[in-house]
Design an enzyme around this catalytic site. Sequence first.
Site, PDB file in Angstrom:
ATOM      1  N   SER A   8       0.844  -1.204   0.000  1.00  0.00           N
ATOM      2  CA  SER A   8       0.000   0.000   0.000  1.00  0.00           C
ATOM      3  C   SER A   8       0.872   1.244   0.000  1.00  0.00           C
ATOM      4  O   SER A   8       1.676   1.452   0.915  1.00  0.00           O
ATOM      5  CB  SER A   8      -0.896   0.013   1.240  1.00  0.00           C
ATOM      6  N   HIS A  31      -1.376  -1.360  -4.128  1.00  0.00           N
ATOM      7  CA  HIS A  31      -2.620  -0.972  -3.465  1.00  0.00           C
ATOM      8  C   HIS A  31      -2.655   0.551  -3.288  1.00  0.00           C
ATOM      9  O   HIS A  31      -1.749   1.141  -2.701  1.00  0.00           O
ATOM     10  CB  HIS A  31      -2.676  -1.676  -2.110  1.00  0.00           C
ATOM     11  N   ASP A  33      -4.847   3.559  -1.765  1.00  0.00           N
ATOM     12  CA  ASP A  33      -5.930   3.903  -0.845  1.00  0.00           C
ATOM     13  C   ASP A  33      -6.471   5.292  -1.159  1.00  0.00           C
ATOM     14  O   ASP A  33      -5.810   6.300  -0.893  1.00  0.00           O
ATOM     15  CB  ASP A  33      -5.415   3.869   0.599  1.00  0.00           C
ATOM     16  N   MET A  35      -8.982   8.077  -0.224  1.00  0.00           N
ATOM     17  CA  MET A  35      -9.789   8.501   0.931  1.00  0.00           C
ATOM     18  C   MET A  35     -10.277   9.926   0.708  1.00  0.00           C
ATOM     19  O   MET A  35      -9.518  10.779   0.249  1.00  0.00           O
ATOM     20  CB  MET A  35      -8.948   8.468   2.205  1.00  0.00           C
ATOM     21  N   HIS A  64      -8.399   0.929  -3.679  1.00  0.00           N
ATOM     22  CA  HIS A  64      -9.300   0.713  -2.539  1.00  0.00           C
ATOM     23  C   HIS A  64      -9.976   2.040  -2.239  1.00  0.00           C
ATOM     24  O   HIS A  64      -9.345   2.953  -1.702  1.00  0.00           O
ATOM     25  CB  HIS A  64      -8.480   0.214  -1.332  1.00  0.00           C
ATOM     26  N   MET A  66     -12.143   4.432  -0.266  1.00  0.00           N
ATOM     27  CA  MET A  66     -12.776   4.729   1.029  1.00  0.00           C
ATOM     28  C   MET A  66     -13.424   6.091   0.886  1.00  0.00           C
ATOM     29  O   MET A  66     -12.942   7.100   1.418  1.00  0.00           O
ATOM     30  CB  MET A  66     -11.718   4.691   2.146  1.00  0.00           C
ATOM     31  N   MET A 135     -11.641  -6.060   5.953  1.00  0.00           N
ATOM     32  CA  MET A 135     -10.728  -5.129   6.635  1.00  0.00           C
ATOM     33  C   MET A 135     -10.303  -5.704   7.980  1.00  0.00           C
ATOM     34  O   MET A 135     -11.152  -6.145   8.766  1.00  0.00           O
ATOM     35  CB  MET A 135     -11.392  -3.771   6.854  1.00  0.00           C
ATOM     36  N   ASP A 173      -6.595  -6.409   4.694  1.00  0.00           N
ATOM     37  CA  ASP A 173      -5.931  -5.102   4.647  1.00  0.00           C
ATOM     38  C   ASP A 173      -5.919  -4.514   6.050  1.00  0.00           C
ATOM     39  O   ASP A 173      -6.982  -4.302   6.637  1.00  0.00           O
ATOM     40  CB  ASP A 173      -6.715  -4.209   3.667  1.00  0.00           C
TER      41      ASP A 173
HETATM   42  C1  DX5 Z   1      -6.148   1.556   5.860  1.00  0.00           C
HETATM   43  C2  DX5 Z   1      -5.727   1.223   4.446  1.00  0.00           C
HETATM   44  C3  DX5 Z   1      -4.603   0.266   4.343  1.00  0.00           C
HETATM   45  C4  DX5 Z   1      -3.296   0.734   4.940  1.00  0.00           C
HETATM   46  C5  DX5 Z   1      -2.673  -0.461   5.592  1.00  0.00           C
HETATM   47  O1  DX5 Z   1      -7.379   2.172   5.813  1.00  0.00           O
HETATM   48  O2  DX5 Z   1      -6.824   0.661   3.745  1.00  0.00           O
HETATM   49  O3  DX5 Z   1      -4.404  -0.127   2.989  1.00  0.00           O
HETATM   50  O4  DX5 Z   1      -2.372   1.245   4.023  1.00  0.00           O
HETATM   51  O5  DX5 Z   1      -1.544  -0.067   6.272  1.00  0.00           O
HETATM   52  P1  DX5 Z   1      -0.738  -1.044   7.227  1.00  0.00           P
HETATM   53  O6  DX5 Z   1      -0.263  -2.185   6.404  1.00  0.00           O
HETATM   54  O7  DX5 Z   1       0.353  -0.179   7.734  1.00  0.00           O
HETATM   55  O8  DX5 Z   1      -1.697  -1.491   8.310  1.00  0.00           O
HETATM   56 ZN    ZN Z   2      -6.456  -0.232   1.772  1.00  0.00          ZN
END
Ligand code: DX5
Ligand code: ZN
Length: 217
Positions: A8, A31, A33, A35, A64, A66, A135, A173
Amino acid sequence: MAPYIHPSILAADFANLEQEVLRIGEADLVHVDVMDNHFVPNLTFGLGTVERLAEVSPVPLDVHLMIEDPDRWAPDYASAGAASVTFHVEAAADAVATARAIRARGARAGIALKPGTPAEPWLDRLAEFDLVLVMTVEPGFGGQSFLDGMMPKLALVAAAAEREGRDLRLQVDGGISTATIGIAARHGADTFVAGSSVFGSTDPGKAIRALRTAASR
Ligand code: DX5
Ligand code: ZN
């Protein structure tokens, strides 16, 4: 072949994303993210960044989302070049229609479940999706601790996918490291997102290989 490792870039250097994705050429997908500071209390990348990353990354993108209103936005991430687009069912008005729209634009469609969201309502509709993301932290931030209380939910989805004989990716994740990846693999996960455990390492390639080994143990 499984295990699939998806580093990620939430844990990467945001000022050098191109160099960062070049450091993880051994990954299966990158990956990303997304947001929006509404669905989760954090703000990251949008369509423009994903579009450029898809052009420069040696490895395809696993987005991903969010965000609120994924029904409106998710298909555009497929058009932006993501190989896989996952959105949260908690935010979607019509998850099946949105998954169909993602597939129609040539990407794999995934649904994500927050820790408090049950999997049961989705088990008889797995054919509509290519991936289920369970998750293992509350979405929003990297570096949190792995919630092993999610393992029964993971096993439930894995069993339903197996009954259907479907090639469904089962992704986890949050808090994935060499210490936690094995337990998730044993409960049926085949796709592992890892932020801090890959980009926090001085040698991300070595960290990816260590995760693969630990998942197969
Ligand atoms: C959290 C994200 C993850 C995040 C995971 O909301 O969806 O993808 O990057 O990070 P680690 O591996 O550090 O828990
Ligand atoms: Zn994620």
